[in-house]
Scaffold this motif. Structure first.
Motif, mmCIF file in Angstrom:
data_model
loop_
_atom_site.group_PDB
_atom_site.id
_atom_site.type_symbol
_atom_site.label_atom_id
_atom_site.label_comp_id
_atom_site.label_asym_id
_atom_site.label_seq_id
_atom_site.Cartn_x
_atom_site.Cartn_y
_atom_site.Cartn_z
ATOM 1 N N GLU A 6 0.842 -1.231 0.071
ATOM 2 C CA GLU A 6 -0.056 -0.059 0.087
ATOM 3 C C GLU A 6 0.618 1.321 0.120
ATOM 4 O O GLU A 6 2.057 1.098 0.424
ATOM 5 C CB GLU A 6 -0.930 -0.038 1.303
ATOM 6 C CG GLU A 6 -1.900 -1.194 1.350
ATOM 7 C CD GLU A 6 -1.172 -2.031 2.404
ATOM 8 O OE1 GLU A 6 -1.909 -2.687 3.254
ATOM 9 O OE2 GLU A 6 0.008 -2.004 2.847
ATOM 10 N N SER A 7 0.456 2.530 -0.568
ATOM 11 C CA SER A 7 1.018 3.497 -0.401
ATOM 12 C C SER A 7 -0.174 4.621 -0.301
ATOM 13 O O SER A 7 -1.594 4.395 -0.909
ATOM 14 C CB SER A 7 1.754 3.850 -1.544
ATOM 15 O OG SER A 7 1.268 3.856 -2.788
ATOM 16 N N GLY A 8 0.167 6.003 0.122
ATOM 17 C CA GLY A 8 -0.773 7.166 -0.202
ATOM 18 C C GLY A 8 -1.391 7.376 1.080
ATOM 19 O O GLY A 8 -2.113 8.417 1.083
ATOM 20 N N CYS A 22 -2.783 0.366 -3.968
ATOM 21 C CA CYS A 22 -2.227 -0.942 -3.568
ATOM 22 C C CYS A 22 -1.824 -1.932 -4.715
ATOM 23 O O CYS A 22 -2.596 -1.978 -5.778
ATOM 24 C CB CYS A 22 -3.450 -1.795 -2.835
ATOM 25 S SG CYS A 22 -3.055 -3.392 -2.548
ATOM 26 N N THR A 114 -1.306 1.283 5.918
ATOM 27 C CA THR A 114 -0.933 2.652 5.683
ATOM 28 C C THR A 114 -1.730 3.641 6.788
ATOM 29 O O THR A 114 -2.951 3.289 6.434
ATOM 30 C CB THR A 114 -0.875 3.218 4.060
ATOM 31 O OG1 THR A 114 -0.455 4.437 4.104
ATOM 32 C CG2 THR A 114 -2.128 3.147 3.688
#
Length: 120
Positions: A6-8, A22, A114
């Motif tokens: 995941e990121s953000g 993702c 995240t």
């Protein structure tokens, strides 16, 4: 590595927006998002079925969050608008081979999560 990544996440004011991404290395029929707030259980947020791109939402986020996917990249996004303080949580992406999307034990692979923090 089979776990999605995941990121953000981040810090945003109430009423603002964030988009989570993702990326999954394993292709499964379903990808979903869950979240776990402080002192709370992990709850379903949204899911997408790649075939037909059917989407599913928890009532608490319906109309505010949108899940979408990029088939070619095997990546799922969660666009979160009109964020509320109660949306503060660690958000997890997960992949599932099951046809039932609503419960976490149906998901085989989990990202590390995240953090999303919504301030007043």
């Amino acid at each position: 590595q089979v776990q999605p990544v995941e990121s953000g996440g981040g810090l945003v004011q109430a009423g603002g927006s964030l988009r989570l991404s993702c990326a999954a290395s394993v292709r499964t029929p379903i990808m979903g998002w869950f979240r776990q707030g402080p002192g709370k259980a992990r709850d379903f947020v949204a899911a997408i079925r790649w075939s037909g791109e059917t989407t599913y939402y928890a009532d608490s986020v319906k109309g505010r969050f949108t899940i979408s996917g990029d088939n070619a990249k095997n990546t799922v996004y969660l666009q979160m608008n009109s964020l509320k303080i109660e949306d503060t949580a660690v958000y997890y992406c997960a992949s599932s081979y099951s046809s039932y999307v609503w419960t976490d034990h149906e998901y085989a692979y989990w990202g590390q999560g995240t953090q999303v923090t919504v301030s007043s």
